[in-house]
Design an enzyme around this catalytic site. Sequence first.
Site, PDB file in Angstrom:
ATOM      1  N   GLU B  49       0.855  -1.172   0.000  1.00 22.46           N
ATOM      2  CA  GLU B  49       0.000   0.000   0.000  1.00 22.46           C
ATOM      3  C   GLU B  49       0.898   1.231   0.000  1.00 22.46           C
ATOM      4  OE1 GLU B  49      -3.200   1.707   2.932  1.00 22.46           O
ATOM      5  OE2 GLU B  49      -3.233  -0.469   3.052  1.00 22.46           O
ATOM      6  N   ASP B  60      -5.734   9.626   9.797  1.00 22.46           N
ATOM      7  CA  ASP B  60      -4.436   9.095  10.209  1.00 22.46           C
ATOM      8  C   ASP B  60      -3.965   9.603  11.559  1.00 22.46           C
ATOM      9  OD1 ASP B  60      -3.505   7.317   8.092  1.00 22.46           O
ATOM     10  OD2 ASP B  60      -3.771   9.086   6.829  1.00 22.46           O
ATOM     11  N   TYR B 174     -11.349  -3.523   3.119  1.00 21.37           N
ATOM     12  CA  TYR B 174     -10.470  -3.051   4.194  1.00 21.37           C
ATOM     13  C   TYR B 174     -11.306  -3.040   5.463  1.00 21.37           C
ATOM     14  CZ  TYR B 174      -6.639  -0.226   6.195  1.00 21.37           C
ATOM     15  OH  TYR B 174      -5.586   0.245   6.927  1.00 21.37           O
TER      16      TYR B 174
END
Lengths: 395, 265
Positions: B49, B60, B174
């Site tokens: 990734e 994040d 995911y």
Amino acid sequence: MKPLLPDKNGHYGVFGGQYMPETLMTPLRDLEAAYRRLRRDASFKREVEYYLRHYAGRPTPLYFCKQLSSVLGRGRIYLKREDLLHTGSHKINNALAQGLLARRMGKKRIVAETGAGQHGVATATVCALFGLECHVYMGTEDMERQALNVYRMKLLGARVVPVTSGSRTLKDAMSEAIRDWVTNVKTTYYLLGSVGGPHPYPEMVRDFQTVIGKEARQQVLKIEGRLPKYLVACVGGGSNSIGLFHPFYNDRSVRFLGVEAAGFGLKTGRHSATLVAGRVGVLHGAKSFLLQDKDGQVKIAHSVAAGLDYPGVGPEHAYYRQTGRAQYAAVTDREAIEAFGLLSKTEGIIPALESSHALAYLPKLAKHLKKNDIVIVCLSGRGDKDANTLSHESH
Amino acid sequence: MNRIDATFRKLKKRGRRALIPFVTAGYPGLGATEKIVLGLESAGADVVELGVPFSDPIADGPVIQMSSFEALKKGVTLKDVLGLVGRLRRRTQIPLVAMTYFNPVLQYGPRRFVTDALKAGLDGVIIPDLPPQEEKDFQAEARRKGLAVVLFISPTTPPARARTIAAQARGFIYFVSLVGVTGARRKLPPDLKARLAAAKRIAGETPVCVGFGVSSPKQVRELGRYCDGVIVGSAVVNKIREGLRLKDYAARTAAFVRSLKGTHV
């Protein structure tokens, strides 16, 4: 005819939407459902009205500025006095309503972002009032500029969380508040302060701020017996301006003028004039206009007014711009500071630096006015918090 | 066949799970990333990734934020990342998936992005701030042309929505292990295995890979039993950071990934 805005997916034309991580999708849906239910709930409405009236100090006056009108030479200038509200700005309208919503949803922990500190203070106030735990994210750059508001928030029992990432201003405070929310979403209510972010925030915050425009419309009709020619308000994220504009949406003769911060000047690249000089982009959950470079990296905004120092803007404004319903202009730090002094001296009212941007456009607007044209300016906040910043400027 | 699908098919035949390390493209430099990715492949990574740096990475945690800002300081753009993919493609056939926020794609031009990404040899894209209901034209175009749009299922996703997501996801799903942002965690939620099993039932043939918070060989080994792949991001980026001083980041990340791989292949 008034279009139904936003549509059921939270879009304003091509703008708005929910550009957010999957973890927040269901919480956003739950929030929307709770809001739709409570919006029709008479006891909720009564509760909001009660606190707006008895706690915040609504309705606010619509004040005719005789001296300022005469200095400008043309037009009849009215101020919608949101500066007189408890905590010193229009931010309390939204904070009270969302605080009540959070309480009804059973959330005990509140997170919020703040730039100038006005929304942070309003949120901290509401949390003190309703016994909610309060965490306010604030960029360290803003904490320095708005030290008084940091002190107020702490006094009110809030935890002020310094944000040191990126530009250390509102944009980064908002990113950090979103990260907190995504981490603590089960217990936490995100009390967003402006008409940006993912759906349903732009709609909800707008609805809670339209009290400004609804009152102003009734008041001007009562005093003058006619509608104004112009509504003028500053635009950072855009909540006070949408609050003033929206209730006049169908009054096609009434022109909307949003004033952004040109900072050091549009040509210097150091400004916050998102609608005037930005391009369409996605930030913090919504598609709207954005200050960004050609690769889509968000630029650091600048304004002497911390509350306007944001590179994005609410999606409904983007829609108004695109459809021509509103016009947008920008004034520099210097022009805003002049207007700050002008209102203080002519009317004995010290305006917030944010609101001073709206006032600063009046001399330019006056050229296009007839003697009796009515102009309503949203005086969104009072200027005490800015005295420290401005006493350092050489006058 | 798409390289991602081929890889998962091959792993399934062998009864193995995919190990998917994440690195921020351009941290500490584009040339370094090229070297690191090749090292990861030889250490046993099955898919890589590549994070595209963005100024406001809201999903994040601190480690990936830091690497993203460092890459931005070097002026790394989405176009540069596609260039990197092109260079990597001359040396490896490992599936490459870009993780990018939507705004850089929007400015690049979503249609042009699909074309250029495929031309460069990118296999899929993960966009954390783009749910399946937004930008449907772009997502449909990517699917039609064969650029896999990897979608998320999170702990807050109700079953009905998970089914819709599973139907639209390409490449793999995911599966977000926890409620939060990216970043290494010592402990993962206790109900994770049960939720993974439920997601596997909903996903059917589409592989389910778990990410967020995974940082140790033990976690990889445990999770590997319940899913088709494990994604490790912040912990890998941390190894790069640790290797900055001695410039041995490629060796360090490779050694780390080898230790993760060793536990569950």
